[in-house]
Every structure is written in C-alpha cells, then in structure tokens.
Design a protein around this motif. Structure first.
Motif, PDB file in Angstrom:
ATOM      1  N   GLY A   1      40.558  41.970  55.822  1.00 39.28           N
ATOM      2  CA  GLY A   1      40.663  41.288  54.538  1.00 39.28           C
ATOM      3  C   GLY A   1      41.556  40.068  54.599  1.00 39.28           C
TER       4      GLY A   1
ATOM      5  N   ASN B   1      31.858  36.857  39.418  1.00 42.99           N
ATOM      6  CA  ASN B   1      31.374  38.195  39.736  1.00 42.99           C
ATOM      7  C   ASN B   1      29.848  38.281  39.751  1.00 42.99           C
ATOM      8  OD1 ASN B   1      31.889  40.770  40.583  1.00 42.99           O
ATOM      9  ND2 ASN B   1      32.137  41.596  38.533  1.00 42.99           N
TER      10      ASN B   1
ATOM     11  N   ASP C   1      35.705  38.069  47.528  1.00 37.71           N
ATOM     12  CA  ASP C   1      37.081  38.587  47.534  1.00 37.71           C
ATOM     13  C   ASP C   1      38.063  37.503  47.989  1.00 37.71           C
ATOM     14  OD1 ASP C   1      36.260  41.072  46.605  1.00 37.71           O
ATOM     15  OD2 ASP C   1      35.971  41.862  48.623  1.00 37.71           O
ATOM     16  N   ASP C   2      37.888  36.295  47.475  1.00 38.79           N
ATOM     17  CA  ASP C   2      38.744  35.129  47.738  1.00 38.79           C
ATOM     18  C   ASP C   2      38.661  34.577  49.162  1.00 38.79           C
ATOM     19  OD1 ASP C   2      39.692  34.950  45.088  1.00 38.79           O
ATOM     20  OD2 ASP C   2      41.198  36.494  45.499  1.00 38.79           O
TER      21      ASP C   2
ATOM     22  N   GLY D   1      31.943  43.442  46.962  1.00 37.78           N
ATOM     23  CA  GLY D   1      33.065  42.548  46.711  1.00 37.78           C
ATOM     24  C   GLY D   1      32.851  41.670  45.500  1.00 37.78           C
ATOM     25  N   TYR D   2      33.876  40.873  45.210  1.00 37.47           N
ATOM     26  CA  TYR D   2      33.885  39.978  44.063  1.00 37.47           C
ATOM     27  C   TYR D   2      33.342  38.621  44.503  1.00 37.47           C
ATOM     28  CZ  TYR D   2      35.588  37.580  39.897  1.00 37.47           C
ATOM     29  OH  TYR D   2      35.671  36.860  38.737  1.00 37.47           O
TER      30      TYR D   2
END
Length: 179
Positions: free
Chosen positions: A22, A56, A126-127, A104-105
């Motif tokens: 991550g 999202n 997720d950024d 994930g986002y």
C-alpha cells in the motif's frame, strides 16, 4: 483463472513490492500536469469535493491495459499507453489493470474526451496513481505526446530494471511480430 491471479500476485509482489504494502511509489518530484495542448499547466492536486472528480467509481471491467469501464463510464487512463489487442503484452496489461482496480477507492479526474468518445481521466486507487503503477510495472509506457513526460521517471526505472515490456524476450517477440 487461478493461474491468472497467481501471475498477477507474482507481478505485483516481485516487480513492484511497494504496491502490495500500500505504499506510494517513490519517485522524483512530478512535473506539472497539462490539461490540454496549448493551455497553461497546473500542478495536479486531488480535491475530492470538486465537480471535476468522479468519486468512488465502481470498477466493472478492463478493456485493455489503459482503458476500463467503471460506473457506466468508458475511461481511458491519461498519460499512458499499453499494447493493443494484437500486440505482445496486451493480456498482461489488461490483467494488471483489472487486479489494481477491482477493489479499493477509485477516484478519477476528467481531463477530456477523446476521438473514440472515451473519458480520458487521471485515476487513483486508494490514493495511488494508476498510470504510475502501470508504468512502474513495465506494462505501460509514458505517452509523452499527451503527458509531456509525466511518467518519465517511472519508465526510466522500469526500463533500467527490465520490467514487463522492457524484458529482452518481450522486445524480441514484439520485433518478430512487426516483420
């Protein structure tokens, strides 16, 4: 399917171990993001409350390594280029993109619409920058015509370490196909 997942896990763990943890990819400071040819450039800032972002998004499917469908939008990832259906590396690109986006986002910033009526977007999961991860894995190339070299650092590292498309065998296979 199990084999495909094993290959993707190996690729993510061996080629780009930071992704599995991550961690954001370590790279030099990024150049500015040019939104349109001839327009002023701006430093890309992700502001989740602005209308230019789609928050999202629900990933549906990968079309290839740089195009996917999410929440009913056909999205072309800005700044990268991956092999087409009839080229070496197509399946690897599609599989990696699918593995990266399935959970994930997913946040995408609209850049423009291309001639194929796809939404060209800068996307993060997720950024983490999706284009950057694809280039670091050696599955995508920096599409300098549009990116202005935004992913040049990642591409140079992938090339130096002979990842993905930059592996000698893949390059030889690609040359054979073009003959």
């Amino acid at each position: 399917m199990k084999l495909a997942l094993s290959v993707m896990c190996a690729l993510l763990l061996c080629v780009a171990p930071g992704f599995a943890n991550g961690a954001a990819p370590a790279s030099a400071e990024k150049p500015q993001l040019c939104l349109e040819n001839g327009s002023a450039c701006e430093t890309l800032k992700v502001e989740k409350d602005t209308g230019a972002f789609f928050n999202n998004l629900k990933f549906e499917r990968a079309i290839d390594g740089d195009t996917f469908v999410a929440s009913g939008h056909k999205i072309r990832i800005w700044g990268i280029d991956t092999p087409e259906k009839d080229e070496v590396g197509y399946l690897a690109g599609k599989m990696l993109l699918e593995a990266l986006l399935k959970d994930g986002y997913l946040l995408c910033k609209s850049i423009e619409r291309d001639r194929y009526k796809r939404d060209v977007m800068y996307c993060t999961i997720d950024d983490l920058d999706v284009g950057s991860m694809m280039v670091q894995a050696g599955i995508a190339k920096d599409y300098t015509r549009y990116s202005g070299g935004y992913y040049r650092v990642e591409q140079a590292k992938a090339k130096k370490e002979k990842r993905g498309l930059w592996k000698e065998q893949w390059l030889l296979d690609e040359k054979k196909e073009k003959k």
